[in-house]
Write an enzyme that holds these catalytic residues in place. Structure first.
Site, PDB file in Angstrom:
ATOM      1  N   THR A 135       0.823  -1.208   0.000  1.00  0.00           N
ATOM      2  CA  THR A 135       0.000   0.000   0.000  1.00  0.00           C
ATOM      3  C   THR A 135       0.857   1.258   0.000  1.00  0.00           C
ATOM      4  O   THR A 135       1.964   1.270   0.562  1.00  0.00           O
ATOM      5  CB  THR A 135      -0.909   0.012   1.253  1.00  0.00           C
ATOM      6  OG1 THR A 135      -1.519   1.297   1.374  1.00  0.00           O
ATOM      7  CG2 THR A 135      -0.137  -0.270   2.538  1.00  0.00           C
ATOM      8  N   ASP A 136       0.304   2.343  -0.561  1.00  0.00           N
ATOM      9  CA  ASP A 136       1.023   3.630  -0.526  1.00  0.00           C
ATOM     10  C   ASP A 136       1.095   4.202   0.883  1.00  0.00           C
ATOM     11  O   ASP A 136       1.885   5.113   1.147  1.00  0.00           O
ATOM     12  CB  ASP A 136       0.375   4.636  -1.489  1.00  0.00           C
ATOM     13  CG  ASP A 136      -1.064   5.003  -1.145  1.00  0.00           C
ATOM     14  OD1 ASP A 136      -1.641   4.396  -0.213  1.00  0.00           O
ATOM     15  OD2 ASP A 136      -1.616   5.904  -1.819  1.00  0.00           O
ATOM     16  N   TYR A 163      -1.644  -0.204  11.128  1.00  0.00           N
ATOM     17  CA  TYR A 163      -1.856  -0.915   9.854  1.00  0.00           C
ATOM     18  C   TYR A 163      -0.688  -0.679   8.905  1.00  0.00           C
ATOM     19  O   TYR A 163      -0.076  -1.622   8.397  1.00  0.00           O
ATOM     20  CB  TYR A 163      -3.173  -0.451   9.203  1.00  0.00           C
ATOM     21  CG  TYR A 163      -3.252  -0.784   7.719  1.00  0.00           C
ATOM     22  CD1 TYR A 163      -3.352  -2.100   7.285  1.00  0.00           C
ATOM     23  CD2 TYR A 163      -3.205   0.233   6.753  1.00  0.00           C
ATOM     24  CE1 TYR A 163      -3.406  -2.410   5.926  1.00  0.00           C
ATOM     25  CE2 TYR A 163      -3.266  -0.069   5.402  1.00  0.00           C
ATOM     26  CZ  TYR A 163      -3.357  -1.385   4.987  1.00  0.00           C
ATOM     27  OH  TYR A 163      -3.398  -1.681   3.646  1.00  0.00           O
ATOM     28  N   LYS A 167       2.242  -3.178   7.325  1.00  0.00           N
ATOM     29  CA  LYS A 167       2.432  -3.384   5.877  1.00  0.00           C
ATOM     30  C   LYS A 167       3.871  -3.025   5.472  1.00  0.00           C
ATOM     31  O   LYS A 167       4.449  -3.650   4.593  1.00  0.00           O
ATOM     32  CB  LYS A 167       1.429  -2.554   5.083  1.00  0.00           C
ATOM     33  CG  LYS A 167      -0.028  -3.004   5.220  1.00  0.00           C
ATOM     34  CD  LYS A 167      -0.293  -4.375   4.611  1.00  0.00           C
ATOM     35  CE  LYS A 167      -0.229  -4.351   3.107  1.00  0.00           C
ATOM     36  NZ  LYS A 167      -0.584  -5.685   2.531  1.00  0.00           N
TER      37      LYS A 167
HETATM   38  P1  NAD Z   1     -10.044  -7.015   2.638  1.00  0.00           P
HETATM   39  O1  NAD Z   1     -10.030  -6.772   4.103  1.00  0.00           O
HETATM   40  O2  NAD Z   1     -11.270  -6.760   1.851  1.00  0.00           O
HETATM   41  O3  NAD Z   1      -9.631  -8.551   2.358  1.00  0.00           O
HETATM   42  C1  NAD Z   1      -8.627  -9.221   3.087  1.00  0.00           C
HETATM   43  C2  NAD Z   1      -8.795 -10.726   2.848  1.00  0.00           C
HETATM   44  O4  NAD Z   1      -7.706 -11.412   3.477  1.00  0.00           O
HETATM   45  C3  NAD Z   1     -10.091 -11.303   3.448  1.00  0.00           C
HETATM   46  O5  NAD Z   1     -10.682 -12.199   2.528  1.00  0.00           O
HETATM   47  C4  NAD Z   1      -9.597 -12.048   4.692  1.00  0.00           C
HETATM   48  O6  NAD Z   1     -10.434 -13.153   5.039  1.00  0.00           O
HETATM   49  C5  NAD Z   1      -8.212 -12.496   4.238  1.00  0.00           C
HETATM   50  N1  NAD Z   1      -7.281 -12.705   5.362  1.00  0.00           N
HETATM   51  C6  NAD Z   1      -6.978 -11.841   6.363  1.00  0.00           C
HETATM   52  N2  NAD Z   1      -6.070 -12.400   7.195  1.00  0.00           N
HETATM   53  C7  NAD Z   1      -5.795 -13.630   6.694  1.00  0.00           C
HETATM   54  C8  NAD Z   1      -4.926 -14.675   7.099  1.00  0.00           C
HETATM   55  N3  NAD Z   1      -4.173 -14.568   8.204  1.00  0.00           N
HETATM   56  N4  NAD Z   1      -4.865 -15.801   6.358  1.00  0.00           N
HETATM   57  C9  NAD Z   1      -5.634 -15.927   5.229  1.00  0.00           C
HETATM   58  N5  NAD Z   1      -6.491 -14.981   4.821  1.00  0.00           N
HETATM   59  C10 NAD Z   1      -6.556 -13.844   5.544  1.00  0.00           C
HETATM   60  O7  NAD Z   1      -8.805  -6.207   2.056  1.00  0.00           O
HETATM   61  P2  NAD Z   1      -8.582  -5.538   0.624  1.00  0.00           P
HETATM   62  O8  NAD Z   1      -9.038  -4.135   0.663  1.00  0.00           O
HETATM   63  O9  NAD Z   1      -9.075  -6.447  -0.424  1.00  0.00           O
HETATM   64  O10 NAD Z   1      -6.978  -5.497   0.597  1.00  0.00           O
HETATM   65  C11 NAD Z   1      -6.238  -6.600   0.084  1.00  0.00           C
HETATM   66  C12 NAD Z   1      -4.751  -6.273   0.146  1.00  0.00           C
HETATM   67  O11 NAD Z   1      -4.477  -5.120  -0.632  1.00  0.00           O
HETATM   68  C13 NAD Z   1      -4.238  -5.956   1.549  1.00  0.00           C
HETATM   69  O12 NAD Z   1      -2.959  -6.518   1.679  1.00  0.00           O
HETATM   70  C14 NAD Z   1      -4.164  -4.433   1.591  1.00  0.00           C
HETATM   71  O13 NAD Z   1      -3.168  -4.012   2.480  1.00  0.00           O
HETATM   72  C15 NAD Z   1      -3.801  -4.137   0.154  1.00  0.00           C
HETATM   73  N6  NAD Z   1      -4.221  -2.815  -0.365  1.00  0.00           N
HETATM   74  C16 NAD Z   1      -5.519  -2.405  -0.233  1.00  0.00           C
HETATM   75  C17 NAD Z   1      -5.909  -1.182  -0.783  1.00  0.00           C
HETATM   76  C18 NAD Z   1      -7.345  -0.693  -0.689  1.00  0.00           C
HETATM   77  O14 NAD Z   1      -7.625   0.431  -1.067  1.00  0.00           O
HETATM   78  N7  NAD Z   1      -8.286  -1.488  -0.215  1.00  0.00           N
HETATM   79  C19 NAD Z   1      -4.973  -0.382  -1.441  1.00  0.00           C
HETATM   80  C20 NAD Z   1      -3.644  -0.817  -1.533  1.00  0.00           C
HETATM   81  C21 NAD Z   1      -3.299  -2.059  -1.005  1.00  0.00           C
HETATM   82  O1  DAU Z   2      -4.077   4.070   0.352  1.00  0.00           O
HETATM   83  C1  DAU Z   2      -4.329   2.699   0.364  1.00  0.00           C
HETATM   84  C2  DAU Z   2      -5.159   2.340   1.571  1.00  0.00           C
HETATM   85  O2  DAU Z   2      -6.468   2.841   1.333  1.00  0.00           O
HETATM   86  C3  DAU Z   2      -5.203   0.831   1.834  1.00  0.00           C
HETATM   87  O3  DAU Z   2      -3.915   0.389   2.183  1.00  0.00           O
HETATM   88  C4  DAU Z   2      -6.180   0.494   2.960  1.00  0.00           C
HETATM   89  O4  DAU Z   2      -6.297  -0.919   3.092  1.00  0.00           O
HETATM   90  C5  DAU Z   2      -7.531   1.084   2.623  1.00  0.00           C
HETATM   91  O5  DAU Z   2      -8.431   0.853   3.698  1.00  0.00           O
HETATM   92  C6  DAU Z   2      -7.417   2.588   2.351  1.00  0.00           C
HETATM   93  O6  DAU Z   2      -7.044   3.290   3.560  1.00  0.00           O
HETATM   94  P1  DAU Z   2      -7.741   4.677   4.007  1.00  0.00           P
HETATM   95  O7  DAU Z   2      -7.575   4.806   5.454  1.00  0.00           O
HETATM   96  O8  DAU Z   2      -7.315   5.794   3.121  1.00  0.00           O
HETATM   97  O9  DAU Z   2      -9.276   4.298   3.617  1.00  0.00           O
HETATM   98  P2  DAU Z   2     -10.668   4.595   4.355  1.00  0.00           P
HETATM   99  O10 DAU Z   2     -11.728   4.192   3.397  1.00  0.00           O
HETATM  100  O11 DAU Z   2     -10.706   4.010   5.716  1.00  0.00           O
HETATM  101  O12 DAU Z   2     -10.661   6.172   4.494  1.00  0.00           O
HETATM  102  C7  DAU Z   2     -10.529   7.011   3.360  1.00  0.00           C
HETATM  103  C8  DAU Z   2     -10.575   8.457   3.835  1.00  0.00           C
HETATM  104  O13 DAU Z   2     -11.894   8.722   4.322  1.00  0.00           O
HETATM  105  C9  DAU Z   2      -9.635   8.722   4.997  1.00  0.00           C
HETATM  106  O14 DAU Z   2      -9.070  10.020   4.855  1.00  0.00           O
HETATM  107  C10 DAU Z   2     -10.522   8.688   6.222  1.00  0.00           C
HETATM  108  C11 DAU Z   2     -11.865   9.163   5.698  1.00  0.00           C
HETATM  109  N1  DAU Z   2     -13.037   8.566   6.373  1.00  0.00           N
HETATM  110  C12 DAU Z   2     -13.097   7.224   6.485  1.00  0.00           C
HETATM  111  C13 DAU Z   2     -14.175   6.623   7.107  1.00  0.00           C
HETATM  112  C14 DAU Z   2     -14.230   5.099   7.260  1.00  0.00           C
HETATM  113  C15 DAU Z   2     -14.049   9.390   6.843  1.00  0.00           C
HETATM  114  O15 DAU Z   2     -14.016  10.632   6.712  1.00  0.00           O
HETATM  115  N2  DAU Z   2     -15.116   8.803   7.462  1.00  0.00           N
HETATM  116  C16 DAU Z   2     -15.221   7.445   7.626  1.00  0.00           C
HETATM  117  O16 DAU Z   2     -16.226   6.960   8.213  1.00  0.00           O
END
Ligand code: NAD
Ligand code: DAU
Length: 352
Positions: A135-136, A163, A167
């Site tokens: 992640t960034d 978190y 990472k």
């Molecule tokens: P998510 O929480 O939706 O999914 C995580 C998945 O991993 C779930 O299916 C969970 O059951 C599984 N999991 C968790 N712990 C586990 C373990 N110990 N063993 C096996 N399975 C396990 O998350 P996401 O948003 O899909 O993110 C996926 C990956 O991408 C993460 O590594 C996150 O850091 C990275 N990432 C997410 C974002 C974003 O915006 N969501 C951006 C950049 C990177």
């Molecule tokens: O940048 C990549 C990351 O983006 C990933 O690594 C993470 O897994 C993913 O969850 C996401 O992180 P953020 O913390 O940026 O995402 P989130 O959706 O939780 O929040 C986005 C922005 O919105 C952040 O500035 C916080 C704000 N926010 C979030 C929630 C949940 C609110 O203002 N209100 C809220 O209820």
């Protein structure tokens, strides 16, 4: 151009989550010769319903299990030639409540996977490839008054939350296995994803589903924090291009070139859904809240020819809102916890 690798059988971890499920579905469609084994512990965010449409697919196998289980991972790896590690605790607010599952899954889990790869493939660096989905957020925070500043692959790691610290540790372990043992390891670092099947604790699905239920949306602090939004399928395509064409030991930043303040994002959601500003409920700020993320993804374009094609704004956002509007059963079951009944019957209790 680096050499292109063709893999036959991927071990995808965390494939029942948001990005992992989009990746599994997309790769089965894009690469007709590739098999996928999905190892997922089905934690609170892992949902079998995210892949209900491909259950029974001839090139797809689901295994319920934890990435910290080295014996299981090694058994599965015997027949695989690459790992794409999505499995992680992924929500910043949860890490502020309790960091321990983040250390177990994100740090220990990554180390167990890397060690299992080494045990299986040895050190020759050619037998199998390991891609760590990062992640960034590991880079920390950028100022909002210096728009020219962007995260590059050489920006020092400076994580703010438990978190992002977990990472960052995972990324560094991955790179250490490359440098120490010569293993074929790559790391991607992506900005905020949006799209179908995102767990409604993250800001976009939370706000959209709140509004569909007539509830206000909780906006943290002054709403001026900035995120760079990328459609999840663009991210999946980028990961596949790094997996197949990236260079061992390299980091690749992935972003949407699509910076929005949370206030702008919220207004766009309200506009698309025909709601007024009275639906915004200002709430206390997140602790240690990073001000701005913005990615320089020029290495992805220069080396791999990748750039986003699905993230145009606000169309990508409107399409995503449309998906949640068309799939009310999915998110209502997720929000009520009912989606867990099915897999608890099939696989036993999940962790909370
Ligand atoms: P998510 O929480 O939706 O999914 C995580 C998945 O991993 C779930 O299916 C969970 O059951 C599984 N999991 C968790 N712990 C586990 C373990 N110990 N063993 C096996 N399975 C396990 O998350 P996401 O948003 O899909 O993110 C996926 C990956 O991408 C993460 O590594 C996150 O850091 C990275 N990432 C997410 C974002 C974003 O915006 N969501 C951006 C950049 C990177
Ligand atoms: O940048 C990549 C990351 O983006 C990933 O690594 C993470 O897994 C993913 O969850 C996401 O992180 P953020 O913390 O940026 O995402 P989130 O959706 O939780 O929040 C986005 C922005 O919105 C952040 O500035 C916080 C704000 N926010 C979030 C929630 C949940 C609110 O203002 N209100 C809220 O209820």
């Amino acid at each position: 151009m680096p050499e292109t690798r063709n893999f036959k059988h991927l071990l995808v971890t965390g494939g029942c989550g948001f990005i992992g499920s989009n990746f599994v579905r997309s790769v089965l469609e894009w690469r007709p010769g590739v098999r996928i084994t999905n190892l997922d512990a089905l934690t609170y965010s892992g949902n079998l319903e995210n892949l209900a449409d491909i259950e029974g697919h001839e090139r797809y196998t689901f295994i319920k299990g934890d990435i910290t289980d080295g014996g299981l991972v090694q058994t599965l790896l015997a027949d695989c030639d690459a790992v794409v590690n999505f499995a992680a605790e992924s929500h910043v607010d949860r890490s502020i409540q309790d960091a321990s599952p983040f250390i177990t899954s994100n740090v220990l889990g990554t180390q167990v996977l890397l060690q299992a790869c080494r045990n299986t493939w040895g050190d020759d660096g050619k037998a199998g490839r390991f891609l760590q989905v990062g992640t960034d957020e590991v880079y920390g925070s950028l100022p909002i008054d210096k728009p020219e500043e962007l995260f590059t692959e050489s920006t020092p790691l400076d994580p703010s939350s438990p978190y992002s610290a977990s990472k960052a540790a995972a990324d560094m372990l991955a790179m250490a296995f490359h440098r120490t043992f010569g293993m074929d390891v790559l790391v991607t670092r992506c900005s905020n994803n949006y799209g179908p099947y995102q767990f409604p604790e993250k800001v976009i699905p939370l706000f959209v589903t709140n509004l569909m239920q007539g509830e206000q949306v909780p906006l943290y602090g002054d709403g001026k924090n900035v995120r760079d939004w990328l459609h999840v399928v663009d991210h999946c395509e980028a990961i596949l291009s790094v997996l197949e064409g990236g260079r061992p030991g390299e980091v690749y930043n992935i972003g949407g070139n699509n910076e929005r303040s949370n206030l702008d994002l919220t207004h766009a959601i309200l506009d698309i859904m025909g709601k007024g500003k009275e639906m915004i409920r200002p709430v206390a700020d997140r602790l240690g809240h990073d001000r701005r993320y913005a990615i320089d993804a020029s290495k992805m374009k220069a080396e791999l020819g990748w750039q986003p094609t699905r993230s145009a704004w606000p169309k990508g956002l409107a399409d995503t809102i449309g998906w949640y509007q068309d799939n009310t059963e999915w998110w209502q079951r997720v929000r009520s916890g009912a989606y867990r009944d099915y897999y608890e019957k099939m696989y036993g209790a999940a962790s909370s």
